[in-house]
Design a protein around this motif. Structure first.
Motif, PDB file in Angstrom:
ATOM      1  N   ILE A 125       0.837  -1.194   0.006  1.00 22.14           N
ATOM      2  CA  ILE A 125      -0.040  -0.027   0.104  1.00 22.14           C
ATOM      3  C   ILE A 125       0.783   1.228   0.079  1.00 22.14           C
ATOM      4  CG2 ILE A 125      -1.938  -1.188   1.226  1.00 22.14           C
ATOM      5  CD1 ILE A 125      -0.963   0.403   3.849  1.00 22.14           C
ATOM      6  N   ASP A 126       0.210   2.155  -0.330  1.00 15.71           N
ATOM      7  CA  ASP A 126       0.896   3.772  -0.187  1.00 15.71           C
ATOM      8  C   ASP A 126       0.696   4.047   1.197  1.00 15.71           C
ATOM      9  OD1 ASP A 126       1.638   6.442  -0.323  1.00 15.71           O
ATOM     10  OD2 ASP A 126       0.248   6.979  -1.810  1.00 15.71           O
ATOM     11  N   PRO A 127       1.860   4.288   1.933  1.00 10.83           N
ATOM     12  CA  PRO A 127       1.970   4.545   3.346  1.00 10.83           C
ATOM     13  C   PRO A 127       1.343   5.817   3.764  1.00 10.83           C
ATOM     14  CG  PRO A 127       4.134   4.421   2.477  1.00 10.83           C
ATOM     15  CD  PRO A 127       3.318   3.802   1.446  1.00 10.83           C
ATOM     16  N   GLU A 128       1.362   6.651   2.456  1.00 11.18           N
ATOM     17  CA  GLU A 128       1.112   8.160   2.727  1.00 11.18           C
ATOM     18  C   GLU A 128      -0.404   8.359   2.467  1.00 11.18           C
ATOM     19  OE1 GLU A 128       3.898  10.815   0.847  1.00 11.18           O
ATOM     20  OE2 GLU A 128       5.563   9.759   1.965  1.00 11.18           O
ATOM     21  N   ASN A 129      -1.277   7.387   2.369  1.00  6.14           N
ATOM     22  CA  ASN A 129      -2.676   7.252   1.939  1.00  6.14           C
ATOM     23  C   ASN A 129      -3.382   6.508   2.886  1.00  6.14           C
ATOM     24  OD1 ASN A 129      -5.074   7.253   0.868  1.00  6.14           O
ATOM     25  ND2 ASN A 129      -4.511   6.722  -1.391  1.00  6.14           N
ATOM     26  N   ILE A 130      -4.247   7.064   3.822  1.00  2.00           N
ATOM     27  CA  ILE A 130      -4.932   6.444   4.929  1.00  2.00           C
ATOM     28  C   ILE A 130      -5.980   5.465   4.276  1.00  2.00           C
ATOM     29  CG2 ILE A 130      -6.341   8.312   5.409  1.00  2.00           C
ATOM     30  CD1 ILE A 130      -6.183   7.340   8.383  1.00  2.00           C
ATOM     31  N   ASN A 131      -6.339   6.040   3.224  1.00  2.00           N
ATOM     32  CA  ASN A 131      -7.585   4.953   2.356  1.00  2.00           C
ATOM     33  C   ASN A 131      -6.942   3.808   2.001  1.00  2.00           C
ATOM     34  OD1 ASN A 131      -9.447   7.121   2.462  1.00  2.00           O
ATOM     35  ND2 ASN A 131      -8.616   8.114   0.857  1.00  2.00           N
ATOM     36  N   GLU A 132      -5.684   3.698   1.737  1.00  2.00           N
ATOM     37  CA  GLU A 132      -5.328   2.335   1.256  1.00  2.00           C
ATOM     38  C   GLU A 132      -5.275   1.480   2.359  1.00  2.00           C
ATOM     39  OE1 GLU A 132      -2.433   2.347  -1.616  1.00  2.00           O
ATOM     40  OE2 GLU A 132      -3.359   3.360  -2.875  1.00  2.00           O
ATOM     41  N   TYR A 133      -4.561   2.145   3.738  1.00  2.00           N
ATOM     42  CA  TYR A 133      -4.745   1.134   4.737  1.00  2.00           C
ATOM     43  C   TYR A 133      -6.122   0.635   5.166  1.00  2.00           C
ATOM     44  CZ  TYR A 133      -3.563  -0.253   9.759  1.00  2.00           C
ATOM     45  OH  TYR A 133      -3.555  -0.787  10.691  1.00  2.00           O
TER      46      TYR A 133
END
Lengths: 596, 121
Positions: A125-133
């Protein structure tokens, strides 16, 4: 237009050091030029772990894993793969033995035995995008805990899972939580220990960089379980990227209402602050860490009272390490039984190791407890560099010990490593080959401990120093048999009479090398020789007359002009003036120079 | 601001699609679109985008759309191959966007091979 392809570029510190940020730009530019930006996306993820072969670029859904991508090959990937669907063969991982190209991550031996729990989202995931988490079930464990479970049930689940502290000590996490829960106080704290300090270790850094929300979620769950509303993350200033991503993660979580007041509409509130440490090794010790947050000197204090009773600002405090917190959300979501089904009888789940040293595949691996050292070093690590002979593996950093070849098949967990005189530690694993001198290795770690000793206890402050002096004597060829006895006695005294973990474990590298490689110590002391050819003072350079052709190359490079001989005749080294720099040894093309 | 577990689930489901492509599951249906020069010239890009779009619209979670190189049927481009796990692949020729969508609906979703479009080498 729907997205049909994604290029995941590793954005861990390792790959960034080998220019992955530029690779990402080049990929984006190429895709822009081809006018494919609506259909194909390039994004930066956390660490894939395969640092040896970085920068890594993974193409999905094609499931193609590119290694060692530079600017030029990035252009080629766009031109060939992205536009035309042709795989760029030369950037696919090649199995060194069979020379077979393995395009899929899962078929690469480095990944085959890995089970990724703490690293589940790193590289995905992109760690700078909370939506992906959130899309990968992020914060669902927190939601479940807050709406369906009592704090006692949470603690019970963590206890039943068998999770133990991943920072070094291996104390059962559930018991720690329970102790802090039972301490009566209006205010309690959660601390995340991200003061990763072992040389060569970067497990926690990679988790913070690749999946910071998993740590925040784990902390919030712990906060609910023990009754704390506030947490600190103590991270060292040497981890700028980790701090940067954590800051983004915290602000996104606050914006979404996943940190702050009344999380998810419940009456639970929890917030987090980052505390940046100056990078002192001792601050990884929990009481020293607490002193440091309070603004005092990073020195340990006597336990008991434990932080669970009297911790930060004298309030009950629960301290866990980064990797421990990252394990918590999956335990809640998948159940304690799922977690405890992985691992050995007393060590459950997985452990992340930073594999380094003389091994082919340097990188980060997450393996089930109970795997053998041989599997990690040979199957995942791809064996020893340059086909050399394995000598030892050092686990647990400066607190750990060196484990020799005869114990390679030991299934590793907290207890077996302790039994071998080493320890799990935070997960550093440094492989040594026949060219490493074990006395010198012990000296290296002791130097580290001397530098990092806070100076509070005499045994640690002075004892380690005296031990280092003896090791220096031995490696300079001035050692005597009494020194070995003194070394051992000092080591045991330092171990027994130091207050904190640093002093109690700093003699381990010396003790374990003395136990398993005593012959090397004897060679240094009795024969005044270094079998691995490392300790300069003990080396003697000779020219083998039968092999010398008189090419004069050695005489030309000798900086002190002590090699004599006429052209096309055998040369001789005058050892009186030799400064043992080794230039002649490296220059000779005929193998005519030897050192002992 | 997320105020409840339901809202959290909504966000999760909204972005789940994005991550779907990143799951490397081996037992997914693979739809391969030939994207060599001949394929692109014949309109394969429209085809692949239509297929990806249709897979989304139909909420098909067990299929991935992947582009591939030249399959050697330049006269019949764009070509699309559908591979069900454990079954022999089916190759379609002259697949424009509309045919692409239909292949997704009939073959990928319902398992019906559209024999009149199948290429026979």
């Amino acid at each position: 237009m729907p997205l049909r392809m994604e290029l995941l570029v590793c954005g861990g510190t390792g790959c960034q050091a080998s220019n992955s940020s530029r690779v990402l730009e080049v990929l984006r530019e190429g895709i822009q030029e081809a006018n494919l930006q609506e259909e194909v996306r390039v994004l930066m993820t956390g660490c894939f772990g395969f640092c040896e072969k970085g920068p890594i670029v993974k193409v999905m859904p094609d499931n193609i894993f590119y290694v060692e991508v530079d600017e030029e090959s990035a252009r080629k990937i766009v031109r060939e793969h992205v536009i035309k669907g042709r795989i760029v063969e030369e950037k696919i991982y090649k199995e060194p033995e069979t020379e077979e190209r393995l395009p899929e991550q899962s078929s690469i031996p480095f990944y085959k035995k890995q089970i990724r729990i703490a690293l589940r989202n790193c590289g995905k995931i992109d760690p700078e995008n909370i939506n992906e988490y959130i899309a990968s079930d992020g914060y669902m464990a927190l939601a479940r805990v807050l709406t369906e479970m009592t704090p006692e049930e949470v603690i019970d689940a963590v206890k039943r899972s068998g999770l133990r502290g991943r920072g070094g000590g291996g104390f059962p996490t559930g018991l720690k939580w329970e102790a802090t829960r039972k301490s009566k106080s209006d205010v309690k704290y959660i601390i995340c220990n991200a003061d990763e300090g072992d040389p060569g270790a970067f497990m926690d850094r990679s988790i913070l960089e690749g999946d910071p929300h998993s740590v925040l979620e784990g902390m919030a769950i712990a906060g609910y379980a023990i009754g704390a509303q506030f947490g600190y993350i103590y991270v060292r200033a040497e981890y700028p990227l980790a701090i940067h991503r954590l800051r983004i993660a915290i602000s996104q979580a606050r914006e979404m209402g996943l940190l702050g007041k009344n999380i998810l509409g419940t009456n639970f509130s929890f917030d987090v602050e980052i505390k940046i440490g100056a990078g002192a090794f001792i601050c990884g010790e929990e009481t020293a860490l607490i002193n440091s947050i309070e603004g005092g000197r990073g020195e340990p204090t006597v336990k008991p009272p434990y932080p669970a009773q009297v911790g930060l600002w004298k309030k009950p405090t629960n301290i866990n390490n980064v990797e421990t917190f990252a394990n918590v959300p999956p335990i809640i979501l998948n159940g304690a039984e799922w977690f405890s089904s992985i691992g050995t009888e007393k060590s459950k789940g997985t452990k992340v190791f930073a594999l380094a040293g003389k091994v082919n595949n340097v990188g980060l691996v997450e393996v089930p407890m109970g795997i053998t050292l041989r599997e990690i070093i040979y199957d995942l690590g791809g064996g020893i560099k340059g086909g050399k002979k394995f000598k030892a593996v050092q686990t647990g950093g400066p607190s750990g010990g060196c484990i020799p070849a005869e114990h390679l098949d030991t299934p590793i967990d907290y207890d077996t490593l302790n039994a071998l005189g080493s320890m799990m530690g935070s997960g550093g694993m440094i492989v040594m080959d026949e060219d490493d001198c074990m006395v010198n290795i012990a000296k290296f770690y002791l130097e580290f401990s001397c530098d990092e000793s806070c100076g509070r206890c005499t045994a640690c402050r002075v004892g380690n120093k005296r031990m280092l002096e003896i090791l220096n004597k031995i490696t300079e060829g001035k050692g005597e048999m009494e020194d070995l006895e003194m070394l051992k006695e000092l080591a045991e005294t330092v171990k027994d009479s130091s207050l904190c973990g640093l002093g109690q474990t700093s003699p381990n590298p010396v003790l374990s090398t003395m136990k398993f490689f005593y012959d090397e110590y004897l060679a240094h002391v009795k024969d005044k020789s270094c079998p691995a050819g490392v300790c300069t003072e003990l080396l003697k350079y000779y020219i083998i007359p039968e092999k010398c052709v008189g090419c004069t190359a050695c005489a030309k490079v000798c900086p002190v002009n002590v090699i004599h001989g006429e052209p096309r005749k055998v040369h001789v080294i005058d050892r009186e003036g030799c400064i043992k720099c080794g230039e002649c040894y490296r220059t000779c093309r005929f193998g005519a120079i030897t050192r002992k | 601001m997320i105020k409840s577990i339901e809202e959290l689930k909504q966000i999760r489901d909204k972005y789940k699609d994005v991550l779907q492509n990143r799951e490397a599951e081996e037992n997914k249906i693979r739809i391969l679109v030939g994207m060599a020069t001949c394929g692109i010239a014949a309109g394969a890009r429209d085809t692949i985008n239509a297929i990806v779009d249709e897979v989304h619209k139909e909420n098909i979670n067990n299929a991935v759309v992947v582009q591939t190189g030249c399959m050697g049927f330049c006269y019949a481009e764009p070509t699309v191959e559908v591979r069900f796990p454990g079954k022999s692949p089916v190759l379609y020729g002259k697949v424009d966007a509309e045919r692409g969508r239909e292949i997704v609906r009939r073959h990928v979703k319902n398992g019906e091979v559209i024999s009149e479009w199948v290429l026979k080498g």
